[in-house]
Design an enzyme around this catalytic site. Structure first.
Site, short mmCIF file in Angstrom:
data_model
loop_
_atom_site.label_atom_id
_atom_site.label_comp_id
_atom_site.label_asym_id
_atom_site.label_seq_id
_atom_site.Cartn_x
_atom_site.Cartn_y
_atom_site.Cartn_z
N ARG A 1 0.85 -1.19 0.00
CA ARG A 1 0.00 0.00 0.00
C ARG A 1 0.89 1.25 0.00
O ARG A 1 1.86 1.33 0.76
CB ARG A 1 -0.89 0.05 1.25
N HIS B 1 -0.80 0.02 -10.01
CA HIS B 1 -1.47 -0.88 -9.06
C HIS B 1 -2.08 -2.10 -9.78
O HIS B 1 -3.30 -2.29 -9.77
CB HIS B 1 -2.55 -0.14 -8.26
N GLU C 1 -3.82 7.21 -4.95
CA GLU C 1 -4.07 6.68 -6.30
C GLU C 1 -5.37 7.25 -6.87
O GLU C 1 -6.33 7.43 -6.12
CB GLU C 1 -4.14 5.16 -6.25
O1 A2R Z 1 1.28 -10.46 11.69
P1 A2R Z 1 2.77 -10.36 11.48
O2 A2R Z 1 3.58 -10.11 12.70
O3 A2R Z 1 3.30 -11.51 10.64
O4 A2R Z 1 2.98 -9.04 10.52
C1 A2R Z 1 2.17 -8.77 9.40
C2 A2R Z 1 2.76 -7.57 8.71
N1 A2R Z 1 2.39 -6.35 9.42
C3 A2R Z 1 3.28 -5.58 10.04
N2 A2R Z 1 4.61 -5.69 10.14
C4 A2R Z 1 5.25 -4.74 10.86
N3 A2R Z 1 4.63 -3.69 11.44
C5 A2R Z 1 3.29 -3.55 11.35
N4 A2R Z 1 2.67 -2.52 11.93
C6 A2R Z 1 2.55 -4.52 10.61
N5 A2R Z 1 1.25 -4.71 10.34
C7 A2R Z 1 1.16 -5.84 9.61
O5 A2R Z 1 2.19 -7.60 7.39
C8 A2R Z 1 2.21 -9.81 8.28
O6 A2R Z 1 3.48 -10.42 8.19
C9 A2R Z 1 1.93 -8.96 7.03
C10 A2R Z 1 0.50 -9.06 6.54
O7 A2R Z 1 0.23 -10.36 6.18
P2 A2R Z 1 -1.26 -10.84 5.80
O8 A2R Z 1 -2.24 -10.33 6.78
O9 A2R Z 1 -1.19 -12.32 5.56
O10 A2R Z 1 -1.59 -10.07 4.46
P3 A2R Z 1 -1.27 -10.48 2.94
O11 A2R Z 1 -2.34 -11.36 2.43
O12 A2R Z 1 0.15 -10.92 2.82
O13 A2R Z 1 -1.49 -9.05 2.23
C11 A2R Z 1 -0.70 -7.91 2.63
C12 A2R Z 1 -1.23 -6.63 2.04
C13 A2R Z 1 -2.76 -6.46 2.01
O14 A2R Z 1 -3.26 -6.04 3.24
C14 A2R Z 1 -2.96 -5.40 0.95
O15 A2R Z 1 -2.90 -4.12 1.51
C15 A2R Z 1 -1.76 -5.60 0.05
O16 A2R Z 1 -0.91 -6.55 0.69
O17 A2R Z 1 -2.19 -6.11 -1.17
#
Ligand code: A2R
Length: 315
Positions: free
Chosen positions: A228, A275, A257
């Site tokens: 993002r 995107h 965007e």
């Molecule tokens: O839950 P964790 O500890 O594995 O961390 C998540 C990480 N994450 C962060 N890392 C550091 N600081 C933060 N504040 C923070 N917030 C979140 O992002 C996790 O490793 C990753 C998100 O993984 P998922 O929830 O499995 O999302 P996915 O399917 O990989 O998609 C990621 C993003 C979507 O939310 C869309 O915005 C974009 O990719 O297309």
């Protein structure tokens, strides 16, 4: 018996509309402009983009909001949860496509393939004239993943055969991941020369890739964002790229965007995509199907397939 009414508040993939119309009474309208009787009939929503608290409050009997895409930051999921309304997204079905795009964007950024192709198309390839050697190579790089979730893990899997070292920063260490963990983004940036951001848009990720992080990547550093635009300070990024504090950047996502700042458009060391990470026909069809299947399963069997963590009701 009358069909269940599902609201489609704006533009959405045509397959979503076509399949919804087979099973539901589809109402295409702004939720805030509905008369009370129509608003009261609506029990489901299929949305691509924004659906805030006011829209949710306008539908007294809504049960499930099915959001297109894995990032659901446009939907007020906390507000929905507080009213017992389920929100679903489309995880997993796009992991491979987004990870493939990340690798393509990384290679394009490091090896300048888009610029080289433009150079050829502009008729510059003549006897004795070759495109300059790329300043950077992927070989020997140390890649830091900012995010190691569903998509980040697939990016890591694809990076391994390139023989690069991989490290990561997430909120908490992944005990089963065979990569070095850094508890802060700055520590990761200090350790690596290449960073790929694949984290969601949340209050905690806002502009976390800032001047300090970009400087830590260094003059030979490469930054790729496939998550993002919200997570990056774009002014700091443009400044780091133009001053040479950062080597190059590949961006698929932007802060506002479809606005892309002129400061980025004018830079030769930035590769910019509109995107499109999940943007293939097969993957978008799979995402469209999951949007519809969540509604079909909920109203048919009382089960949401992919509820977001804020609303973890499986039925
Ligand atoms: O839950 P964790 O500890 O594995 O961390 C998540 C990480 N994450 C962060 N890392 C550091 N600081 C933060 N504040 C923070 N917030 C979140 O992002 C996790 O490793 C990753 C998100 O993984 P998922 O929830 O499995 O999302 P996915 O399917 O990989 O998609 C990621 C993003 C979507 O939310 C869309 O915005 C974009 O990719 O297309």
């Amino acid at each position: 018996m009358s069909r269940i009414a599902v609201l489609v508040p704006g533009k959405i993939h045509e397959r979503v509309l076509a399949r919804l119309k087979e099973a539901f009474d589809v109402i295409e309208a702004d939720p805030l402009s509905l008369d009370a009787a129509t608003a009261g009939r609506i029990r489901g929503v299929a949305v691509s983009g924004t659906f805030g608290a006011a829209a949710i409050d306008a539908l007294p009997n809504v049960e499930l909001i099915s959001s297109f895409g894995v990032g659901y930051d446009g939907v007020d999921a906390k507000h929905a949860a507080s009213k017992g309304i389920i929100v679903t997204n489309t995880p997993d079905v796009l992991n491979d496509e987004v990870a493939d795009t990340a690798i393509g964007l990384l290679l394009n950024t490091v090896r300048e393939f888009p610029r080289a192709e433009n150079w050829l198309r502009e008729g510059n390839w003549k006897p004795g004239q070759n495109y300059p050697l790329s300043r950077f190579s992927l070989k020997g790089r140390h890649v830091g993943l900012y995010g190691l979730g569903r998509i980040g893990q697939e990016i890591a899997n694809r990076l391994a055969p390139f023989k690069v070292k991989i490290s990561y920063h997430t909120r908490s260490r992944h005990a089963d991941a065979p990569y070095d963990y850094y508890p802060t983004l700055k520590e990761l940036a200090d350790a690596v020369d290449t960073m790929i951001a694949i984290v969601p848009k949340t209050p905690q990720t806002h502009k976390t890739v800032n001047a300090e992080v970009l400087s830590a990547l260094g003059p030979d550093g490469v930054f790729v964002n496939i998550g993002r635009g919200w997570t990056v300070d774009e002014e700091a990024l443009a400044s780091a790229l133009s001053s040479g504090k950062l080597g190059a950047a590949g961006l698929d996502v932007f802060y506002d965007e479809p606005h892309v700042p002129a400061a980025l458009l004018n830079l030769p060391n930035a590769v910019l995509l509109p995107h499109l990470a999940s943007g293939s026909v097969p993957t978008r069809n799979a995402m469209a199907d999951l949007v519809v299947d969540n509604l079909v399963e909920w109203f048919g069997k009382g089960k949401a397939l992919t509820p977001v963590p804020e609303t973890p009701v499986k039925g």
